[in-house]
Design a protein around this motif. Structure first.
Motif, PDB file in Angstrom:
ATOM      1  N   VAL A  12       0.847  -1.198   0.000  1.00 40.36           N
ATOM      2  CA  VAL A  12       0.000   0.000   0.000  1.00 40.36           C
ATOM      3  C   VAL A  12       0.881   1.247   0.000  1.00 40.36           C
ATOM      4  CG1 VAL A  12      -1.696   1.346   1.309  1.00 40.36           C
ATOM      5  CG2 VAL A  12      -1.949  -1.143   1.117  1.00 40.36           C
ATOM      6  N   PHE A  13       1.884   1.287   0.877  1.00 43.92           N
ATOM      7  CA  PHE A  13       2.759   2.455   0.950  1.00 43.92           C
ATOM      8  C   PHE A  13       3.582   2.612  -0.327  1.00 43.92           C
ATOM      9  CE2 PHE A  13       2.602   1.696   5.730  1.00 43.92           C
ATOM     10  CZ  PHE A  13       1.557   2.590   5.899  1.00 43.92           C
ATOM     11  N   ASP A  14       4.002   1.498  -0.930  1.00 44.38           N
ATOM     12  CA  ASP A  14       4.731   1.559  -2.193  1.00 44.38           C
ATOM     13  C   ASP A  14       3.842   2.182  -3.275  1.00 44.38           C
ATOM     14  OD1 ASP A  14       6.894   0.954  -4.075  1.00 44.38           O
ATOM     15  OD2 ASP A  14       5.579  -0.630  -4.814  1.00 44.38           O
ATOM     16  N   CYS A  15       2.579   1.807  -3.301  1.00 41.06           N
ATOM     17  CA  CYS A  15       1.648   2.384  -4.277  1.00 41.06           C
ATOM     18  C   CYS A  15       1.472   3.881  -4.054  1.00 41.06           C
ATOM     19  CB  CYS A  15       0.289   1.692  -4.183  1.00 41.06           C
ATOM     20  SG  CYS A  15       0.288   0.039  -4.882  1.00 41.06           S
ATOM     21  N   ALA A  70      -2.649  -5.695  -6.492  1.00 43.05           N
ATOM     22  CA  ALA A  70      -1.994  -6.554  -5.500  1.00 43.05           C
ATOM     23  C   ALA A  70      -2.063  -5.956  -4.094  1.00 43.05           C
ATOM     24  CB  ALA A  70      -0.539  -6.797  -5.897  1.00 43.05           C
ATOM     25  N   ALA A  71      -2.064  -4.635  -4.007  1.00 43.60           N
ATOM     26  CA  ALA A  71      -2.140  -3.969  -2.704  1.00 43.60           C
ATOM     27  C   ALA A  71      -3.560  -3.937  -2.156  1.00 43.60           C
ATOM     28  CB  ALA A  71      -1.604  -2.541  -2.824  1.00 43.60           C
ATOM     29  N   LEU A  88     -10.907  -0.062   0.661  1.00 47.62           N
ATOM     30  CA  LEU A  88      -9.645   0.366   1.273  1.00 47.62           C
ATOM     31  C   LEU A  88      -9.229   1.743   0.770  1.00 47.62           C
ATOM     32  CD1 LEU A  88      -7.126  -0.041   3.005  1.00 47.62           C
ATOM     33  CD2 LEU A  88      -6.132  -1.335   1.124  1.00 47.62           C
ATOM     34  N   ALA A  89      -9.462   2.031  -0.493  1.00 46.05           N
ATOM     35  CA  ALA A  89      -9.107   3.345  -1.044  1.00 46.05           C
ATOM     36  C   ALA A  89      -9.850   4.457  -0.315  1.00 46.05           C
ATOM     37  CB  ALA A  89      -9.398   3.390  -2.536  1.00 46.05           C
ATOM     38  N   TYR A  90     -11.077   4.186   0.109  1.00 47.00           N
ATOM     39  CA  TYR A  90     -11.859   5.179   0.842  1.00 47.00           C
ATOM     40  C   TYR A  90     -11.405   5.320   2.293  1.00 47.00           C
ATOM     41  CZ  TYR A  90     -15.125   5.555  -3.007  1.00 47.00           C
ATOM     42  OH  TYR A  90     -15.683   5.793  -4.235  1.00 47.00           O
ATOM     43  N   GLN A  91     -10.706   4.323   2.805  1.00 48.05           N
ATOM     44  CA  GLN A  91     -10.228   4.369   4.181  1.00 48.05           C
ATOM     45  C   GLN A  91      -8.932   5.152   4.333  1.00 48.05           C
ATOM     46  OE1 GLN A  91      -9.993   0.302   5.480  1.00 48.05           O
ATOM     47  NE2 GLN A  91     -12.134  -0.095   5.058  1.00 48.05           N
ATOM     48  N   LEU A  92      -8.274   5.425   3.210  1.00 47.80           N
ATOM     49  CA  LEU A  92      -7.030   6.183   3.256  1.00 47.80           C
ATOM     50  C   LEU A  92      -7.329   7.644   3.577  1.00 47.80           C
ATOM     51  CD1 LEU A  92      -5.374   4.740   0.036  1.00 47.80           C
ATOM     52  CD2 LEU A  92      -4.776   4.179   2.401  1.00 47.80           C
TER      53      LEU A  92
END
Length: 115
Positions: A12-15, A70-71, A88-92
């Motif tokens: 996730v952090f790499d993305c 993959a993330a 998950l994208a909305y949780q960021l």
């Protein structure tokens, strides 16, 4: 097992460390439904000509979409040529998927650099 324990946060952090991947996520979050790969490529293409869109599509297919998928940040349907964000994208945090200029100690703005 909680959702947090099953995620690969390094992925996730790499993305999120890449400007184009953050732009992809921002675009997807702003859309109401799944979009086509062509829509995303047109959004990323700097000058919008056919060659730039084609290069963006190649980068999406070979680099960005596999990493985001993959993330766990997107769902990519290769067969249908569509992509959408996951919950998950909305949780960021909102700032995690936007690219803003960095202000130096002298008060001048510089571009962020990422992989």
């Amino acid at each position: 097992m909680s959702k947090r324990e099953t995620l690969n946060w390094s992925s996730v952090f790499d993305c999120l460390a890449n400007d184009e991947r953050r732009a992809i996520l921002s675009f997807l979050v702003d859309e109401d439904d799944q979009v086509t790969i062509d829509d995303v490529a047109a959004h990323l293409a700097v000058d919008g000509n056919d060659d730039a869109v084609h290069r963006a599509r190649v980068q999406l297919h070979h680099v960005h979409l596999p990493k985001l998928n993959a993330a766990g940040l997107i769902v990519w349907s290769r067969d249908q040529g569509t992509v959408r964000e996951t919950t998950l994208a909305y949780q960021l945090p909102v700032g995690a998927i936007t690219t803003a200029p960095v202000t130096t100690a002298q008060g001048t703005e510089t571009q962020q650099v990422s992989d």
